[in-house]
Design an enzyme around this catalytic site. Structure first.
Site, PDB file in Angstrom:
ATOM      1  N   TYR A 146       0.924  -1.349  -0.030  1.00 63.45           N
ATOM      2  CA  TYR A 146       0.058  -0.033   0.136  1.00 63.45           C
ATOM      3  C   TYR A 146       0.759   1.198  -0.108  1.00 63.45           C
ATOM      4  CZ  TYR A 146      -3.713  -3.262   1.395  1.00 63.45           C
ATOM      5  OH  TYR A 146      -4.613  -4.164   1.368  1.00 63.45           O
ATOM      6  N   LYS A 195       3.800 -15.527   2.354  1.00 58.49           N
ATOM      7  CA  LYS A 195       3.556 -16.177   1.160  1.00 58.49           C
ATOM      8  C   LYS A 195       5.110 -16.523   0.750  1.00 58.49           C
ATOM      9  CE  LYS A 195       1.274 -17.671  -2.170  1.00 58.49           C
ATOM     10  NZ  LYS A 195       0.216 -18.933  -2.012  1.00 58.49           N
ATOM     11  N   ASP A 227      -2.684 -18.288   2.351  1.00 58.29           N
ATOM     12  CA  ASP A 227      -4.137 -19.061   1.757  1.00 58.29           C
ATOM     13  C   ASP A 227      -4.519 -19.984   2.968  1.00 58.29           C
ATOM     14  OD1 ASP A 227      -1.344 -20.099   1.079  1.00 58.29           O
ATOM     15  OD2 ASP A 227      -1.891 -20.757  -0.899  1.00 58.29           O
ATOM     16  N   ASP A 251      -4.610  -6.628   6.406  1.00 59.78           N
ATOM     17  CA  ASP A 251      -5.838  -6.075   6.038  1.00 59.78           C
ATOM     18  C   ASP A 251      -7.208  -7.045   5.668  1.00 59.78           C
ATOM     19  OD1 ASP A 251      -7.514  -4.205   5.191  1.00 59.78           O
ATOM     20  OD2 ASP A 251      -6.755  -3.783   3.182  1.00 59.78           O
ATOM     21  N   ASP A 255     -10.277  -8.424   8.454  1.00 58.05           N
ATOM     22  CA  ASP A 255     -11.437  -8.292   8.195  1.00 58.05           C
ATOM     23  C   ASP A 255     -12.297  -9.679   8.369  1.00 58.05           C
ATOM     24  OD1 ASP A 255     -11.637  -5.791   8.033  1.00 58.05           O
ATOM     25  OD2 ASP A 255     -12.220  -5.606   6.024  1.00 58.05           O
TER      26      ASP A 255
END
Ligand code: NAD
Length: 360
Positions: A146, A195, A227, A251, A255
């Site tokens: 980001y 990852k 994942d 992020d 959520d």
């Protein structure tokens, strides 16, 4: 002399829920022998109305000279509020980005806890929710995808967009240290999520986290691919204590974790810098649709205030007492409208604050 706390009540339901958090904090202070000196700071729409900007330099200075910031929420209804006629950098949310940057808040903490009494709101299968869960997602907040360089170009009629995901070892080390420190205040388990089978930034992440882990022999570390973590959060959330991860993965996962608790009015959060300083706020927004009606759930803000006592002021016992009082009020079947179910007593915002304060 009390602890210096900057308070941003903000907009919408912000002032209502912050008033209840202060009520509960002051009760805990009397019982556990501490005092808090609050300085009100304007941010968001409330600051635009007075100063024309969502956050002034003076407001930042007040926050910086405090031990912590307690915040409600900022912003209004984007369709009807005049704040959203302003250019983007003058809108309420710009104040939030500015304060995070000015205070160098690089570590975001979001606990996801399933209260036994609210189990019916959990969207997971009963055999999974029956085990309960109590985890904390520690997300890096100021680096990664980001904040990397980005561009969109067009060549021979074909558009190409590039986003850059970069981390240096210092950025990783400081968030890993926070993660392990906080695990020591909990069940001493860190699950670092990356990852590393694909990304270089993740391979560096993993090796720096392992270096940091050497200083915490009492904390168990495991690594998990993002994942797999997304699956495990709905398959077996009880396995997690602290989930430590980079900005974008955090992020998404935070959520997902908050969704499985099923109740937005219950979710606290904290953003910390390298010192003990932090900004504490509920995960939800300013809910302009229900503002001023004494129906907002103040519990997320009250739990954020408990985190403030634990992480910025080292008042763990008082923090435990507030969290215990929230559990007790639910066990006594009091609910605000958002979490109400058949057979429970419906209470307003102020009444919920009173009931929790009485149980501290
Ligand atoms: P929201 O979280 O404010 O509301 C979503 C829904 O949840 C609404 O129906 C609301 O009534 C309900 N809700 C939220 N908190 C509640 C509570 N404590 N008790 C009972 N019900 C509650 O999200 P939104 O409507 O998308 O955003 C409203 C405003 O909040 C926007 O201006 C947005 O930019 C701002 N916002 C601010 C922050 C922040 O200050 N950190 C975070 C998110 C959104």
């Amino acid at each position: 002399m009390g602890h210096k706390i900057a308070v941003i009540s903000g907009d919408g339901i912000g002032p209502e829920i912050v008033a209840e958090a202060k009520k509960v904090l002051d009760t805990a202070g009397k019982k556990y022998g501490f005092e808090l000196d609050y300085t009100e700071v304007l941010m968001g729409g409330a600051s635009i109305d007075v100063h024309g900007v969502p956050l002034t330099e003076e407001a930042i200075e007040t926050a910086k000279s405090s031990e912590a910031v307690l915040m409600g929420s900022i912003g209004g209804d984007a369709k009807t509020s005049p704040w959203y006629q302003l250019p983007a950098k003058l809108r309420p949310e710009a104040g939030l980005l500015k304060i995070r940057k000015a205070l160098n808040l690089f570590a975001n903490l979001r606990p996801a806890y399933l209260y036994e009494e609210l189990r019916a709101a959990c969207p997971l299968k009963e055999e999974i929710s029956a085990a309960g869960f109590d985890m904390l997602i520690m997300r890096e907040l100021t680096g990664g995808l980001y904040f990397g360089a980005r561009s969109t170009t067009e060549k021979d009629g074909v558009r190409t967009a590039v986003d850059t995901l970069s981390y240096n070892e210092n950025e990783i080390r400081r968030i890993a240290i926070k993660g392990f420190d906080i695990a020591r205040k909990r069940r001493r388990k860190v699950c670092s999520v990356d990852k590393a089978n694909v990304l270089d930034s993740s391979r560096l992440w993993r090796s720096v986290v392992e270096e940091v882990a050497k200083d915490y022999p009492d904390v168990t570390l495991e690594h998990m691919l993002v994942d797999n973590c997304a699956m495990q959060l709905v398959r077996d959330p009880a396995q997690f204590d602290v989930i430590l991860t980079e900005n974008m993965f955090g992020d998404i996962l935070s959520d997902e974790a908050s969704m499985v608790t099923g109740s937005i009015g219950m979710l606290s959060s904290a953003s910390l810098n390298e010192t003990k300083f932090g900004l504490y706020e509920p995960s939800h927004g300013s809910a302009p649709d229900i503002a001023g009606q004494n129906i907002a759930n103040p519990i997320a803000t009250i739990l954020s205030a408990a985190m403030m006592l634990r992480y910025s002021l080292d008042l763990d016992e008082a923090a435990d007492a507030i969290e215990g009082a929230v559990k007790q009020v639910l066990a006594d079947n009091y609910r605000t409208g958002d979490i109400w179910s058949e057979g429970c007593t419906k209470t307003g915002t102020r009444e919920m604050g009173d009931l929790i304060a009485q149980r501290v």
